[in-house]
Each structure stands twice: as structure tokens, then as C-alpha cells.
Design an enzyme around this catalytic site. Structure first.
Site, short mmCIF file in Angstrom:
data_model
loop_
_atom_site.label_atom_id
_atom_site.label_comp_id
_atom_site.label_asym_id
_atom_site.label_seq_id
_atom_site.Cartn_x
_atom_site.Cartn_y
_atom_site.Cartn_z
N LYS A 231 -2.19 -8.48 3.18
CA LYS A 231 -2.60 -7.63 4.17
C LYS A 231 -3.70 -7.84 5.30
O LYS A 231 -4.36 -8.82 4.95
CB LYS A 231 -2.97 -6.22 3.30
N ARG A 266 0.71 -6.03 -7.00
CA ARG A 266 2.06 -6.01 -6.06
C ARG A 266 1.84 -6.96 -5.19
O ARG A 266 1.00 -7.21 -4.25
CB ARG A 266 2.32 -4.67 -5.30
N1 PMM Z 1 2.23 -1.76 0.39
C1 PMM Z 1 3.32 -1.87 1.13
C2 PMM Z 1 4.61 -1.37 0.75
N2 PMM Z 1 4.59 -0.77 -0.41
N3 PMM Z 1 3.63 -0.15 -2.32
C3 PMM Z 1 2.46 0.14 -3.23
N4 PMM Z 1 2.74 0.82 -4.20
N5 PMM Z 1 1.22 -0.19 -2.83
C4 PMM Z 1 1.06 -0.95 -1.69
O1 PMM Z 1 -0.12 -1.40 -1.46
C5 PMM Z 1 2.34 -1.14 -0.95
C6 PMM Z 1 3.52 -0.69 -1.38
C7 PMM Z 1 2.90 -2.60 2.29
O2 PMM Z 1 3.24 -3.96 2.37
P1 PMM Z 1 4.62 -4.85 2.48
O3 PMM Z 1 5.37 -4.85 3.81
O4 PMM Z 1 4.14 -6.37 2.62
O5 PMM Z 1 5.30 -4.54 1.12
#
Ligand code: PMM
Length: 296
Positions: A231, A266
Site C-alpha cells: 500500500k 493479507r
Molecule cells: N485491500 C485491498 C483489497 N481487498 N481486503 C481486505 N480484507 N483488506 C484490505 O486491506 C484489502 C482488501 C486493496 O489492495 P489490493 O488491490 O492490492 O488487493
């Protein structure tokens, strides 16, 4: 620390009870990210076709991921919302293929749309990861009927305002109160288990993200998930401009979250994260045996 998830479905690695199962774990579990999107900020659409997404998921599980999170909508700042039909055409083939392979991991679907969650759980997803935290009025009912656990994510504006930095009075108190409300809402709807996620980067700036991490474990009733992987604030602090160069910084955030009882982290880079968690656990044990960590 022991956490558990309850489900009306059979969970791989879970203990069978009353036709459903309980999944218990006592070391921070790693959730590997499978973005089946052409415009992901973090992996640049490398896994946009089903074949490479399925292969990538298998590699992450072989490396130690306990959960794979399959998403078909990008939440990067400025991303256009994706029609649920398109989202489904991206995630369903991947979820079905992973179920056919009997992947020894939980399959989660990353969506804020109830129609997507409904079809994905029917196709075999064990978990719904809702980045809008039950904003869709049909989402709680869908998860309850499917009998699956849900992740509720705190956010302010999805997906277009993700990069904005709103004002908070007390970010930790506000996020905690919001999560507690959504947990109560999910339980009232009959969802068997709820995981709380403070939503690192979702309508939060660097100081908000750091304040939340410093407040772990949050005062919420249930397991906590932290997703800091690649992020923007990790890039800002480490100087890693490219998202793919942020895995070391991300791993350190998640090690500290694990030390503070995060149940799930995650991540994009499962190999690096698993190594970091194992090393930290061994060092923590050694430091404890030697009388504790030095204070700085
Ligand atoms: N961040 C993203 C997408 N899904 N789900 C959860 N539970 N927590 C998060 O912080 C989260 C998520 C955005 O990041 P990405 O595009 O790299 O998946």
C-alpha cells in the site's frame, strides 16, 4: 492465542460439526492475494487470466498460505467500478478451478457486491471478503443463507476515493466503533463468523494507518485481519515507489501486526511473508527465553 471460524460449509482443514465445520488456528494465518483484474495497482494485471490466477494461487498455498483471496475488481485510487457481471466472469472460473483441484486452503472471494458473493459461494468460496463491510443491503442476507464467514472492512469511499485522506477525530475510536456496529449487524443477520478489518489505506492517510497499527489488537469482538501489502503508505515510508518493491516493508508491518494478535494478514508475496513470520516467531521465543526484548 486461538481463533476460530464457523461455517455451514465444510472447510478444508476444519473440524466437522453438525454438517458444517469449525476452522481453528493459533498462528497468524497468511491470506494470499489473487487479483484477477487487468488494472491492479499492486501486481499490474499479471494474473488477469484464469489459468495464471489458478497457478499463482497453487504456488501461494504451496508456500504456506492458508487462505487465497480471489478478487475481480480493483480498488486502486481512480479505478472505475466494475460491473458485477464482469467481476463474476473473472472470479467464477478461478474459484471453480480451485475447488476442482481440492486446494488445501480456504477460498475467499473479495467483493462488495452481494450478487457476486452469492454466485461465488455457490461455486465453492468458503469466505466472503467484503471491502465495503456490508454496505450492499443484500450482502448480510446472502452470507447468512450461504452460511459462510465474512470479513468486514472499514472504509471511507470505495473505490474511487480510496486514495483520499478524510478527517477523523479519533481514528482508532471511530474505526473500532464502526467495526463493532457491522459485527453486530452481521451476527443479527445470522452470519456464523465475522472477521474485522480496519481497512489499512481505505480512506486513510499514513498517520491514520500508523495509529491503527499502534492500537492493535483492536477492541473488537472477533479475529482481526490486516492488509497493508504494497500500500501507498509503505511506499511513502520506505521510499519504494513501485508497488512490487514494497514487500519487505509490508512484511514488517504484518510481523508487528502478528505480534499484536492479528489473526490473518493479507499479502501479495506469500514467500517473503511466511519467512518473516517464522523468523520473528523464533526470535521472539529466543528473546523471551533470554529475559525479554530490549526496550528502545
Ligand atoms: N485491500 C485491498 C483489497 N481487498 N481486503 C481486505 N480484507 N483488506 C484490505 O486491506 C484489502 C482488501 C486493496 O489492495 P489490493 O488491490 O492490492 O488487493
Amino acid at each position: 492465542m486461538t481463533w476460530e471460524l464457523h461455517s455451514a460449509k465444510r472447510l478444508p482443514g476444519g473440524r466437522g460439526v453438525d454438517g458444517g465445520s469449525v476452522w481453528r488456528w493459533n498462528r497468524t494465518a497468511v491470506m494470499g492475494i489473487v487479483n484477477v483484474t487487468p488494472d491492479s495497482f499492486s501486481d499490474g494485471g499479471r494474473f488477469a487470466d484464469a489459468t495464471s490466477a489458478v497457478e499463482h494461487a497453487g504456488e501461494m498455498v504451496a508456500a504456506g498460505a492458508a487462505i487465497v483471496d480471489v478478487g475481480g475488481e480493483s480498488t486502486r485510487p481512480g479505478a472505475d467500478p466494475v460491473d458485477p457481471e464482469v467481476e463474476l466472469s473473472r472470479v467464477l472460473p478461478v474459484i471453480s478451478a480451485l475447488r476442482e483441484e481440492s486446494l488445501p486452503a480456504l477460498i475467499s472471494v473479495d467483493t462488495r457486491h452481494a450478487v457476486v458473493a452469492e454466485a461465488a459461494t455457490a461455486a465453492g468460496a468458503h469466505l466472503v471478503n467484503d471491502v465495503s463491510g456490508l454496505d450492499d443491503p443484500d450482502m448480510a442476507g446472502v452470507c447468512s443463507r450461504a452460511g459462510v464467514p465474512v470479513v468486514v472492512v472499514h472504509h471511507r469511499g470505495i473505490p474511487v476515493a480510496l486514495g483520499d485522506e478524510p478527517e477523523y477525530g479519533d481514528v482508532v475510536a471511530e474505526v473500532t466503533a464502526w467495526l463493532s456496529d457491522r459485527i453486530a449487524m452481521a451476527r443479527a443477520a445470522g452470519i456464523p463468523s465475522v472477521i474485522a478489518d480496519p481497512g489499512i489505506g481505505f480512506g486513510k492517510g499514513q498517520r491514520h494507518n500508523l495509529a491503527i497499527l499502534a492500537a492493535l489488537p483492536l477492541d473488537v469482538d472477533g479475529p482481526v485481519l490486516i492488509g497493508a501489502s504494497r500500500k501507498r503508505f509503505v511506499g511513502a515510508i520506505t521510499g519504494a515507489a513501485a508497488a512490487a518493491d514494497r514487500d519487505v516493508g509490508s512484511a514488517i508491518v504484518h510481523v508487528e501486526a502478528a505480534r499484536r494478535a492479528a489473526a490473518i494478514v493479507r499479502v501479495h508475496d506469500v514467500v517473503t511473508q511466511i519467512q518473516a513470520l517464522r523468523m520473528a516467531a523464533a526470535l521472539d521465543a529466543a528473546f523471551a527465553a533470554a529475559g525479554g526484548r530490549p526496550s528502545s
